[in-house]
Design a protein around this motif. Structure first.
Motif, PDB file in Angstrom:
ATOM      1  N   GLY A  49      -1.425   1.723  -0.020  1.00  8.49           N
ATOM      2  CA  GLY A  49      -0.220   1.059  -0.503  1.00  8.49           C
ATOM      3  C   GLY A  49       1.041   1.510   0.200  1.00  8.49           C
ATOM      4  N   ARG A  50       1.022   2.677   0.821  1.00 11.39           N
ATOM      5  CA  ARG A  50       2.190   3.177   1.550  1.00 11.39           C
ATOM      6  C   ARG A  50       2.249   2.663   2.982  1.00 11.39           C
ATOM      7  NH1 ARG A  50       0.811   7.686  -1.560  1.00 11.39           N
ATOM      8  NH2 ARG A  50      -0.456   8.588   0.068  1.00 11.39           N
ATOM      9  N   ARG A  51       1.226   2.002   3.437  1.00 12.04           N
ATOM     10  CA  ARG A  51       1.217   1.488   4.812  1.00 12.04           C
ATOM     11  C   ARG A  51       2.160   0.300   4.938  1.00 12.04           C
ATOM     12  NH1 ARG A  51      -5.156   1.792   6.544  1.00 12.04           N
ATOM     13  NH2 ARG A  51      -5.336   4.044   6.280  1.00 12.04           N
ATOM     14  N   PRO A  52       3.075   0.350   5.896  1.00  7.17           N
ATOM     15  CA  PRO A  52       4.056  -0.737   6.010  1.00  7.17           C
ATOM     16  C   PRO A  52       3.458  -2.076   6.409  1.00  7.17           C
ATOM     17  CG  PRO A  52       4.318   0.859   7.803  1.00  7.17           C
ATOM     18  CD  PRO A  52       3.287   1.410   6.862  1.00  7.17           C
ATOM     19  N   ARG A  53       2.329  -2.077   7.080  1.00  9.93           N
ATOM     20  CA  ARG A  53       1.704  -3.345   7.497  1.00  9.93           C
ATOM     21  C   ARG A  53       1.010  -4.070   6.356  1.00  9.93           C
ATOM     22  NH1 ARG A  53      -1.942  -2.622  12.699  1.00  9.93           N
ATOM     23  NH2 ARG A  53      -3.339  -2.986  10.979  1.00  9.93           N
ATOM     24  N   LEU A  54       0.735  -3.358   5.253  1.00  8.18           N
ATOM     25  CA  LEU A  54       0.058  -3.971   4.113  1.00  8.18           C
ATOM     26  C   LEU A  54       1.065  -4.788   3.314  1.00  8.18           C
ATOM     27  CD1 LEU A  54      -2.687  -4.108   2.659  1.00  8.18           C
ATOM     28  CD2 LEU A  54      -1.899  -2.220   1.237  1.00  8.18           C
ATOM     29  N   LYS A  55       0.833  -6.066   3.214  1.00  6.62           N
ATOM     30  CA  LYS A  55       1.748  -6.973   2.529  1.00  6.62           C
ATOM     31  C   LYS A  55       1.334  -7.177   1.079  1.00  6.62           C
ATOM     32  CE  LYS A  55       3.871  -7.963   6.385  1.00  6.62           C
ATOM     33  NZ  LYS A  55       4.946  -7.116   6.760  1.00  6.62           N
ATOM     34  N   ASP A  56       2.323  -7.390   0.213  1.00  4.79           N
ATOM     35  CA  ASP A  56       2.049  -7.729  -1.182  1.00  4.79           C
ATOM     36  C   ASP A  56       1.392  -9.096  -1.239  1.00  4.79           C
ATOM     37  OD1 ASP A  56       3.144  -5.426  -2.154  1.00  4.79           O
ATOM     38  OD2 ASP A  56       5.093  -6.313  -2.571  1.00  4.79           O
ATOM     39  N   TRP A  57       0.586  -9.322  -2.264  1.00  3.57           N
ATOM     40  CA  TRP A  57      -0.040 -10.615  -2.456  1.00  3.57           C
ATOM     41  C   TRP A  57       0.936 -11.461  -3.187  1.00  3.57           C
ATOM     42  CZ3 TRP A  57      -5.940 -10.766  -3.314  1.00  3.57           C
ATOM     43  CH2 TRP A  57      -6.570  -9.985  -2.359  1.00  3.57           C
TER      44      TRP A  57
END
Length: 57
Positions: A49-57
């Motif tokens: 969840g802290r990874r900047p590339r991971l986007k919210d759904w």
């Protein structure tokens, strides 16, 4: 059309679950799959969840 949509979404979600499982296994290379505790899994997901590339759904 709805059936096609449902099968595509399900297939993509299934694949994503496999990818996440593979990443989880790689995160604990010296442990068997059943060994990580709930806290280990929570920490792994929090790190994701802290990874900047991971986007919210």
């Amino acid at each position: 059309m709805e059936k096609l949509y449902e099968s595509i979404i399900k297939t993509l979600c299934d694949r994503l679950m496999v990818i996440r499982a593979e990443h989880g296994i790689a995160a604990y290379p010296d442990r068997r799959l059943v060994e990580p505790s709930r806290d280990d899994v929570d920490a792994y997901l929090a790190e994701l969840g802290r990874r900047p590339r991971l986007k919210d759904w």
